[in-house]
Design a protein around this motif. Structure first.
Motif, PDB file in Angstrom:
ATOM      1  N   ARG A 237     -33.821  38.096  -9.717  1.00 44.41           N
ATOM      2  CA  ARG A 237     -32.553  38.640  -9.244  1.00 44.41           C
ATOM      3  C   ARG A 237     -32.429  40.109  -9.625  1.00 44.41           C
ATOM      4  O   ARG A 237     -32.908  40.531 -10.683  1.00 44.41           O
ATOM      5  N   ARG A 449     -26.542  27.026 -16.750  1.00 44.50           N
ATOM      6  CA  ARG A 449     -26.234  27.877 -15.595  1.00 44.50           C
ATOM      7  C   ARG A 449     -26.503  27.093 -14.321  1.00 44.50           C
ATOM      8  O   ARG A 449     -27.467  26.319 -14.246  1.00 44.50           O
ATOM      9  N   ASP A 451     -26.972  28.193 -10.338  1.00 50.18           N
ATOM     10  CA  ASP A 451     -27.077  29.224  -9.309  1.00 50.18           C
ATOM     11  C   ASP A 451     -27.689  28.587  -8.074  1.00 50.18           C
ATOM     12  O   ASP A 451     -28.887  28.711  -7.826  1.00 50.18           O
ATOM     13  N   ASP A 452     -26.890  27.883  -7.313  1.00 52.40           N
ATOM     14  CA  ASP A 452     -27.467  27.148  -6.182  1.00 52.40           C
ATOM     15  C   ASP A 452     -26.378  26.891  -5.154  1.00 52.40           C
ATOM     16  O   ASP A 452     -25.370  26.261  -5.447  1.00 52.40           O
ATOM     17  N   ARG A 470     -20.925  30.234  -6.056  1.00 55.03           N
ATOM     18  CA  ARG A 470     -22.351  29.936  -6.115  1.00 55.03           C
ATOM     19  C   ARG A 470     -22.836  29.884  -7.552  1.00 55.03           C
ATOM     20  O   ARG A 470     -23.719  29.101  -7.880  1.00 55.03           O
ATOM     21  N   SER A 471     -22.294  30.723  -8.389  1.00 47.96           N
ATOM     22  CA  SER A 471     -22.852  30.906  -9.721  1.00 47.96           C
ATOM     23  C   SER A 471     -21.832  30.546 -10.786  1.00 47.96           C
ATOM     24  O   SER A 471     -20.660  30.922 -10.699  1.00 47.96           O
ATOM     25  N   ARG A 496     -24.567  36.024  -7.776  1.00 40.26           N
ATOM     26  CA  ARG A 496     -24.879  35.351  -9.040  1.00 40.26           C
ATOM     27  C   ARG A 496     -24.337  36.145 -10.215  1.00 40.26           C
ATOM     28  O   ARG A 496     -24.236  37.372 -10.173  1.00 40.26           O
TER      29      ARG A 496
END
Length: 728
Positions: A237, A449, A451-452, A470-471, A496
């Motif tokens: 990222r 976490r 992130d998906d 999303r995050s 994210r």
């Protein structure tokens, strides 16, 4: 003999003419160099002069790079249309003339090219007769090569190499002078750019302003069309933190803060993966999340270099061009040299940014600690923690949850950027499911976490979280070596959270855990003191009841019996009657004293009628005038009423004994969920609780209820005792 002599004279004349022509060509080149024209014009002029003097069809001036390539920097052609253009790059991995010259540093000739090898004139080899390459050495270093080609089915003359050697020796001087001027100008430009960046850093400019300035300075120095400065947030990222464009052509602004995945074939991904410079000469062949945006900008070629801060790969800077010819061969080297110096400025900026973040964190923690120190309700503390975390990390949502013994998590505090001033909505206890963030944190005792895009928000976090989130990141709150709860933060969009979110949140929760431990300890202390006070009050009631139902009733019975005996005594027993009467009076006095003791232990009127009649009783028995103002008719919890009663009793007793007052005022109110009581006199003041008054014990009683007792007694200004007790 005359014919031979004539031929020799003709040859001599032609030689002199050729030498004169070569000298004239060199003088023209030297004049360009002296006029400080741009290097591209000098190289083009050199190629043209060689082409005309030597009589070739195509001439190229090529510069060798450090990455196994050669770049055409000057091109001249007599008639050909299918010839290389300035900026054309050639790989030095075949048997071409450029490769052979690079390997031997000597002149190379290849005749009948169409039968042997390809040449820099891609696509025209079938028309070539021969090609000759001669090295160009500048200051003892192989700088490049002159390549001349014939498009006719003939070979170049045998003296072509010699003529080129003689020519390139002088041209090398011109190139050296041009290069020296260019490098000096570049050095001056780079130093000026660095001074501007350093001045901006020294002025304590905001980091985002420094990033934009760095991108602009690099773009101007390298004569690029676009410059992008990216920070690597994680292994996959990056975030665009700075950008610059030469002109505004309506293609849209450079959006600072854009996050993108490091994937595919593009400059940031290549730099991140290798930690080295990267080049793409045809962005049509690139791929990845940012490529569609790059293509919309019309970018054709790009070069990127890593930025390392304190030995760590921090990010990269990319320069991009919309021109047909690729960026110069030395773009990587110049960009690397410049970014090494820029890294120092960025290090200072990042250090200041970290210091500012640290200061913000400490300020947030101090605010939380202040709440804890003044024994604020836990709900207020939890909401404050969530608010401070949300604002500190710049997220859209922050939730603080407590792990319960029944296997659920309860939201105890929250903050939403979209509704910062509104109370966080109450939520049902959160069950433990395998894909929930709070479940992962509880089971691993470590941060987690998500992130998906494919993870549903209801599974990732509490149902109050944004549906587009999303995050999300969650970090455990540890209190005395146990996982007390979790702080979770999330974004409202598809971006994210930065890779440092866990670290910053962890550092914050460590101190928050300490604050919560103190809050729990204070709550436990208050609960313990409340239990002690309750136990003492219960004992007082029992003593008062025992006195009333036992000793007091027994004495009343004895007094009645004594009066009966007195009435039944003979008429001539006057002395006995007097003695019995004295004993009866004594019993009445003892009975009054016991009633007073019983009233002091626990007033029955307080239990039966509440504060208003109990305070009226105190006012009536006071030795000085008392003005009583009770503005509530509500009954309160026993501990609250008892604390208020004994506060008034102690204050009136102290006024009578020490204040030399003429009157006293009592005010009792209840509003905003708080009972407030003040007792004020007009005495001489100067009261000091440390000298043995009962106010110190009363303060303990009030604080055990979560309240506060205060004293204001200036010398000569009377004394005021105040109490505030929460009713919830």
């Amino acid at each position: 003999m005359r014919d031979v002599a004539g031929a020799e004279d003709l040859t001599a004349d032609r030689t002199d003419e050729r030498i004169a022509e070569e000298r004239a060509a060199l003088q023209r080149v030297a004049a360009l160099v002296a006029a400080a024209v741009p290097p591209d014009e000098v190289f083009a002029a050199v190629a043209a002069e060689i082409g005309r003097v030597v009589g070739t069809d195509i001439t190229t001036i090529n510069r060798y790079g450090e990455d196994g390539i050669a770049v055409a920097v000057g091109v001249w052609t007599r008639t050909a249309t299918n010839s290389p253009r300035p900026g054309t790059r050639f790989n030095l991995d075949d048997s071409s003339v450029l490769t052979l010259v690079h390997e031997t540093a000597r002149p190379v000739r290849i005749d009948h090219v169409n039968e042997l090898v390809d040449t820099p004139t891609t696509g025209a080899c079938k028309q070539l007769g021969s090609v000759v390459g001669v090295p160009i050495s500048v200051e003892g270093r192989l700088w490049g090569a002159v390549v001349v080609l014939s498009l006719q089915p003939r070979t170049l003359s045998d003296d072509t190499e010699g003529r080129l050697v003689g020519f390139t020796e002088l041209v090398a001087t011109a190139i050296a002078n041009t290069q020296a001027r260019v490098e000096l100008r570049r050095y001056a430009d780079e130093q000026a750019a660095l001074r501007r960046v350093a001045t901006l850093v020294a002025s304590a400019a905001a980091p985002e302003d420094v990033f934009v300035a760095v991108a602009a300075e690099v773009g101007r120095v390298l004569e690029a069309d676009f410059t992008f400065l990216s920070r690597f947030d994680a292994a996959d990222r990056a975030t665009l933190v700075g950008g610059w464009r030469r002109t505004d052509d309506g293609t849209g602004p450079v959006v600072i803060g854009t996050q993108y995945d490091l994937a595919g074939t593009n400059i940031p991904t290549l730099v991140s993966g290798t930690g080295r410079t990267a080049r793409i000469d045809d962005y049509r062949k690139s791929s990845g999340a940012v490529v569609h945006r790059i293509r919309k900008l019309g970018i054709r070629s790009a070069v990127g270099a890593p930025i390392s801060v304190e030995g760590r790969l921090w990010g990269c800077i990319s320069v991009m061009s919309t021109r047909e010819q690729p960026l110069p061969a030395d773009a990587e080297g110049r960009l690397t040299a410049f970014t090494k110096l820029v890294a120092t400025a960025l290090a200072d900026t990042l250090a200041r940014l970290e210091l500012r973040q640290y200061a913000d964190e400490q300020a947030a923690l101090r605010r939380v600690a202040t709440l804890v120190a003044r024994a604020a309700p836990q709900g207020e503390v939890f909401t404050a923690v969530a608010t401070e975390v949300g604002m500190l990390l710049g997220v859209d949502l922050a939730v603080l949850s407590r792990y319960d013994l029944d296997g659920t998590a309860t939201v105890v505090g929250g903050w939403q950027r979209s509704r910062p001033g509104e109370p966080f909505p109450a939520r049902q206890p959160l069950p433990f499911d395998s894909d929930r963030l709070h479940t992962q944190v509880f089971r691993t005792r470590a941060h987690a976490r998500i992130d998906d895009h494919s993870v549903k928000p209801a599974a990732a976090a509490p149902s109050s979280w944004p549906p587009a989130s999303r995050s999300a990141v969650g970090v455990p709150i540890n209190v005395e070596q146990r996982v007390w709860g979790i702080i979770s933060v999330a974004t409202a969009g598809t971006e994210r959270l930065p890779s440092l979110t866990e670290e910053r949140l962890t550092a914050f929760t460590e101190l928050v855990g300490t604050s919560l431990a103190k809050a729990e300890a204070q709550a436990a202390l208050r609960a313990s003191r409340a239990r002690i006070v309750t136990a003492a009050d219960t004992a007082r009631r029992r003593i008062e009841r025992d006195l009333h139902d036992g000793v007091q009733q027994h004495l009343v019975t004895l007094a009645l019996l004594l009066r009966e005996a007195q009435l039944s005594a003979p008429a001539n027993a006057g002395e006995l009657v007097r003695q019995l009467d004295s004993v009866a009076d004594g019993l009445s006095s003892v009975l009054d004293e016991i009633r007073e003791i019983s009233r002091g232990v626990h007033p029955a009127v307080l239990a039966e009628g509440g504060l208003q009649p109990a305070l009226k009783s105190l006012a009536r028995r006071a030795t000085l005038p008392v003005h009583l103002d009770v503005r509530t008719q509500v009954r309160f919890a026993d501990p609250v009423e008892i604390a208020a009663y004994y506060t008034v009793a102690e204050a009136l007793a102290n006024t009578a004994k020490h204040a030399k007052a003429t009157m006293s005022d009592i005010l009792l109110t209840s509003d905003d969920g708080t009972l407030r009581l003040t007792v004020q006199d007009d005495g001489e003041g100067g009261a000091d609780p440390s000298r043995g008054s009962g106010l110190a014990g009363l303060a303990d009683r009030v604080e055990a209820l979560g309240g506060r007792l205060w004293l204001h007694s200036p010398q000569g200004g009377g004394t005021t005792v105040g109490v505030s007790v929460p009713l919830a």
